[in-house]
Design a protein around this motif. Structure first.
Motif, PDB file in Angstrom:
ATOM      1  N   LEU A   9       8.299  11.882  -2.161  1.00  0.00           N
ATOM      2  CA  LEU A   9       8.658  11.310  -3.450  1.00  0.00           C
ATOM      3  C   LEU A   9       7.590  11.248  -4.530  1.00  0.00           C
ATOM      4  CD1 LEU A   9       7.540   8.078  -3.608  1.00  0.00           C
ATOM      5  CD2 LEU A   9       9.058   8.003  -1.673  1.00  0.00           C
ATOM      6  N   GLY A  10       6.346  11.452  -4.254  1.00  0.00           N
ATOM      7  CA  GLY A  10       5.304  11.324  -5.272  1.00  0.00           C
ATOM      8  C   GLY A  10       4.042  12.032  -4.837  1.00  0.00           C
ATOM      9  N   TYR A  11       2.917  11.630  -5.404  1.00  0.00           N
ATOM     10  CA  TYR A  11       1.625  12.238  -5.081  1.00  0.00           C
ATOM     11  C   TYR A  11       1.035  11.532  -3.872  1.00  0.00           C
ATOM     12  CZ  TYR A  11      -2.877  14.473  -5.829  1.00  0.00           C
ATOM     13  OH  TYR A  11      -4.021  15.222  -5.678  1.00  0.00           O
ATOM     14  N   ALA A  12       1.440  11.943  -2.695  1.00  0.00           N
ATOM     15  CA  ALA A  12       1.064  11.281  -1.448  1.00  0.00           C
ATOM     16  C   ALA A  12      -0.238  11.855  -0.908  1.00  0.00           C
ATOM     17  CB  ALA A  12       2.181  11.418  -0.424  1.00  0.00           C
ATOM     18  N   LYS A  13      -1.329  11.485  -1.542  1.00  0.00           N
ATOM     19  CA  LYS A  13      -2.651  11.960  -1.138  1.00  0.00           C
ATOM     20  C   LYS A  13      -3.616  10.784  -1.090  1.00  0.00           C
ATOM     21  CE  LYS A  13      -1.233  16.224  -1.457  1.00  0.00           C
ATOM     22  NZ  LYS A  13      -0.816  16.937  -0.317  1.00  0.00           N
ATOM     23  N   ILE A  14      -4.538  10.823  -0.161  1.00  0.00           N
ATOM     24  CA  ILE A  14      -5.614   9.848  -0.080  1.00  0.00           C
ATOM     25  C   ILE A  14      -6.841  10.486  -0.732  1.00  0.00           C
ATOM     26  CG2 ILE A  14      -7.089   8.481   1.450  1.00  0.00           C
ATOM     27  CD1 ILE A  14      -4.130   7.679   1.572  1.00  0.00           C
ATOM     28  N   ASP A  15      -7.449   9.788  -1.684  1.00  0.00           N
ATOM     29  CA  ASP A  15      -8.636  10.304  -2.356  1.00  0.00           C
ATOM     30  C   ASP A  15      -9.785  10.390  -1.352  1.00  0.00           C
ATOM     31  OD1 ASP A  15     -11.124  10.440  -3.863  1.00  0.00           O
ATOM     32  OD2 ASP A  15      -9.871  10.085  -5.626  1.00  0.00           O
ATOM     33  N   VAL A  17     -12.908  10.838  -1.809  1.00  0.00           N
ATOM     34  CA  VAL A  17     -14.176  10.282  -2.286  1.00  0.00           C
ATOM     35  C   VAL A  17     -14.224   8.766  -2.116  1.00  0.00           C
ATOM     36  CG1 VAL A  17     -15.679  10.010  -4.294  1.00  0.00           C
ATOM     37  CG2 VAL A  17     -14.499  12.176  -3.910  1.00  0.00           C
ATOM     38  N   ASP A  18     -13.215   8.062  -2.653  1.00  0.00           N
ATOM     39  CA  ASP A  18     -13.277   6.600  -2.583  1.00  0.00           C
ATOM     40  C   ASP A  18     -12.124   5.963  -1.812  1.00  0.00           C
ATOM     41  OD1 ASP A  18     -11.433   7.215  -4.533  1.00  0.00           O
ATOM     42  OD2 ASP A  18     -12.304   5.959  -6.080  1.00  0.00           O
ATOM     43  N   GLY A  19     -11.168   6.763  -1.270  1.00  0.00           N
ATOM     44  CA  GLY A  19     -10.187   6.279  -0.327  1.00  0.00           C
ATOM     45  C   GLY A  19      -8.857   5.717  -0.777  1.00  0.00           C
ATOM     46  N   PRO A  20      -8.573   5.520  -2.089  1.00  0.00           N
ATOM     47  CA  PRO A  20      -7.267   4.945  -2.431  1.00  0.00           C
ATOM     48  C   PRO A  20      -6.117   5.927  -2.187  1.00  0.00           C
ATOM     49  CG  PRO A  20      -8.449   5.470  -4.437  1.00  0.00           C
ATOM     50  CD  PRO A  20      -9.387   5.743  -3.280  1.00  0.00           C
ATOM     51  N   ASN A  21      -4.968   5.351  -1.892  1.00  0.00           N
ATOM     52  CA  ASN A  21      -3.751   6.136  -1.730  1.00  0.00           C
ATOM     53  C   ASN A  21      -3.177   6.381  -3.123  1.00  0.00           C
ATOM     54  OD1 ASN A  21      -1.179   7.114  -1.252  1.00  0.00           O
ATOM     55  ND2 ASN A  21      -0.840   5.809   0.515  1.00  0.00           N
ATOM     56  N   ARG A  22      -3.167   7.612  -3.566  1.00  0.00           N
ATOM     57  CA  ARG A  22      -2.720   7.968  -4.920  1.00  0.00           C
ATOM     58  C   ARG A  22      -1.214   7.818  -5.125  1.00  0.00           C
ATOM     59  NH1 ARG A  22      -7.227   7.220  -7.545  1.00  0.00           N
ATOM     60  NH2 ARG A  22      -8.888   8.614  -6.923  1.00  0.00           N
ATOM     61  N   LEU A  23      -0.454   7.694  -4.045  1.00  0.00           N
ATOM     62  CA  LEU A  23       1.002   7.554  -4.173  1.00  0.00           C
ATOM     63  C   LEU A  23       1.374   6.389  -5.087  1.00  0.00           C
ATOM     64  CD1 LEU A  23       3.846   8.466  -3.171  1.00  0.00           C
ATOM     65  CD2 LEU A  23       3.624   6.697  -1.429  1.00  0.00           C
ATOM     66  N   TRP A  24       0.694   5.274  -4.942  1.00  0.00           N
ATOM     67  CA  TRP A  24       1.051   4.057  -5.669  1.00  0.00           C
ATOM     68  C   TRP A  24       0.508   4.038  -7.094  1.00  0.00           C
ATOM     69  CZ3 TRP A  24       4.761   2.940  -2.809  1.00  0.00           C
ATOM     70  CH2 TRP A  24       4.685   3.109  -1.423  1.00  0.00           C
ATOM     71  N   GLN A  25      -0.329   5.020  -7.462  1.00  0.00           N
ATOM     72  CA  GLN A  25      -0.881   5.074  -8.820  1.00  0.00           C
ATOM     73  C   GLN A  25       0.015   5.849  -9.785  1.00  0.00           C
ATOM     74  OE1 GLN A  25      -4.805   6.676  -8.047  1.00  0.00           O
ATOM     75  NE2 GLN A  25      -5.683   4.643  -8.320  1.00  0.00           N
ATOM     76  N   ASN A  26       1.036   6.476  -9.283  1.00  0.00           N
ATOM     77  CA  ASN A  26       1.920   7.299 -10.106  1.00  0.00           C
ATOM     78  C   ASN A  26       3.359   6.815  -9.971  1.00  0.00           C
ATOM     79  OD1 ASN A  26      -0.072   9.499 -10.829  1.00  0.00           O
ATOM     80  ND2 ASN A  26      -0.166   9.562  -8.610  1.00  0.00           N
ATOM     81  N   ARG A  27       4.217   7.346 -10.820  1.00  0.00           N
ATOM     82  CA  ARG A  27       5.651   7.090 -10.662  1.00  0.00           C
ATOM     83  C   ARG A  27       6.112   7.794  -9.391  1.00  0.00           C
ATOM     84  NH1 ARG A  27       7.493   4.752 -15.221  1.00  0.00           N
ATOM     85  NH2 ARG A  27       9.663   5.038 -14.674  1.00  0.00           N
ATOM     86  N   ARG A  28       7.182   7.267  -8.787  1.00  0.00           N
ATOM     87  CA  ARG A  28       7.754   7.853  -7.586  1.00  0.00           C
ATOM     88  C   ARG A  28       9.251   8.034  -7.783  1.00  0.00           C
ATOM     89  NH1 ARG A  28       5.285   3.650  -7.613  1.00  0.00           N
ATOM     90  NH2 ARG A  28       6.761   2.372  -6.468  1.00  0.00           N
ATOM     91  N   ASP A  48      11.334   4.210  -1.018  1.00  0.00           N
ATOM     92  CA  ASP A  48       9.989   4.151  -1.592  1.00  0.00           C
ATOM     93  C   ASP A  48       8.941   4.090  -0.476  1.00  0.00           C
ATOM     94  OD1 ASP A  48       8.082   4.089  -3.567  1.00  0.00           O
ATOM     95  OD2 ASP A  48       8.228   1.927  -3.882  1.00  0.00           O
ATOM     96  N   GLN A  49       8.811   5.208   0.245  1.00  0.00           N
ATOM     97  CA  GLN A  49       7.872   5.322   1.351  1.00  0.00           C
ATOM     98  C   GLN A  49       7.235   6.700   1.325  1.00  0.00           C
ATOM     99  OE1 GLN A  49       9.671   4.343   5.121  1.00  0.00           O
ATOM    100  NE2 GLN A  49      11.022   2.849   4.180  1.00  0.00           N
ATOM    101  N   ALA A  50       6.042   6.797   1.880  1.00  0.00           N
ATOM    102  CA  ALA A  50       5.322   8.072   1.929  1.00  0.00           C
ATOM    103  C   ALA A  50       5.781   8.884   3.142  1.00  0.00           C
ATOM    104  CB  ALA A  50       3.827   7.826   1.969  1.00  0.00           C
ATOM    105  N   THR A  51       7.071   9.209   3.161  1.00  0.00           N
ATOM    106  CA  THR A  51       7.649   9.997   4.250  1.00  0.00           C
ATOM    107  C   THR A  51       8.472  11.130   3.635  1.00  0.00           C
ATOM    108  OG1 THR A  51       9.635   8.619   4.316  1.00  0.00           O
ATOM    109  CG2 THR A  51       7.809   7.976   5.749  1.00  0.00           C
ATOM    110  N   LEU A  52       8.994  11.976   4.473  1.00  0.00           N
ATOM    111  CA  LEU A  52       9.893  13.046   4.044  1.00  0.00           C
ATOM    112  C   LEU A  52      11.307  12.694   4.474  1.00  0.00           C
ATOM    113  CD1 LEU A  52       7.729  16.136   4.939  1.00  0.00           C
ATOM    114  CD2 LEU A  52       8.750  15.720   2.707  1.00  0.00           C
ATOM    115  N   PRO A  53      12.021  11.869   3.682  1.00  0.00           N
ATOM    116  CA  PRO A  53      13.369  11.478   4.094  1.00  0.00           C
ATOM    117  C   PRO A  53      14.331  12.670   4.067  1.00  0.00           C
ATOM    118  CG  PRO A  53      12.967  10.780   1.849  1.00  0.00           C
ATOM    119  CD  PRO A  53      11.666  11.331   2.377  1.00  0.00           C
ATOM    120  N   ALA A  54      15.235  12.682   5.017  1.00  0.00           N
ATOM    121  CA  ALA A  54      16.212  13.765   5.124  1.00  0.00           C
ATOM    122  C   ALA A  54      17.385  13.521   4.183  1.00  0.00           C
ATOM    123  CB  ALA A  54      16.709  13.872   6.555  1.00  0.00           C
ATOM    124  N   ILE A  55      17.725  14.549   3.409  1.00  0.00           N
ATOM    125  CA  ILE A  55      18.918  14.523   2.567  1.00  0.00           C
ATOM    126  C   ILE A  55      19.863  15.578   3.143  1.00  0.00           C
ATOM    127  CG2 ILE A  55      19.862  14.845   0.250  1.00  0.00           C
ATOM    128  CD1 ILE A  55      16.981  14.257  -0.803  1.00  0.00           C
TER     129      ILE A  55
END
Length: 96
Positions: A9-15, A17-28, A48-55
Motif C-alpha cells: 500500500l505505500g513506501y514500505a522501506k526502512i531507512d 541510515v537512521d532506521g525509520p519506517n518510511r511507510l508511515w511518513q507517506n500517504r497509504r 493499513d498494514q505493511a503486507t501484501l493483501p490478496a485481492i
C-alpha cells in the motif's frame, strides 16, 4: 488467467541510515479500483498494514491492469509527505 492481485500500500522501506519506517511518513492506499483490459473491474479496500493483501479477481484473462487509487490515508507522522507511493505489485495467475 489471473486469480489474485497483491498491492503493498505505500513506501514500505526502512531507512538504512537512521532506521525509520518510511511507510508511515507517506500517504497509504486505502481503496483501489483495478481495471482490466477486458473491461472487468474490481474495487477493494486495503488494510493499513505493511503486507501484501490478496485481492481475489476470479480468473480474469487480461492483457493489462490499471490501478486507480480511490482513497488514501494521510501520513501518520507530523513530518509526513503528501504523495501515495506503491512499493510492490504482484499478479498471480496461470499462463495458458
Amino acid at each position: 488467467m489471473i486469480y489474485e492481485v497483491r498491492i503493498l500500500l505505500g513506501y514500505a522501506k526502512i531507512d538504512p541510515v537512521d532506521g525509520p519506517n518510511r511507510l508511515w511518513q507517506n500517504r497509504r492506499m486505502r481503496r483501489v479500483w483495478l481495471e482490466f483490459s477486458t473491461g472487468d473491474w474490481i474495487e477493494a479496500l486495503i488494510d493499513d498494514q505493511a503486507t501484501l493483501p490478496a485481492i481475489p479477481v476470479n480468473n480474469i484473462a487480461t492483457d493489462g491492469i490499471r490501478i486507480v487509487i480511490l482513497e488514501s490515508l494521510p501520513p501518520a507522522l507530523a513530518d509526513g509527505r503528501d504523495f501515495t507511493p506503491i512499493s510492490e505489485v504482484e499478479v498471480l495467475g496461470v499462463v495458458r
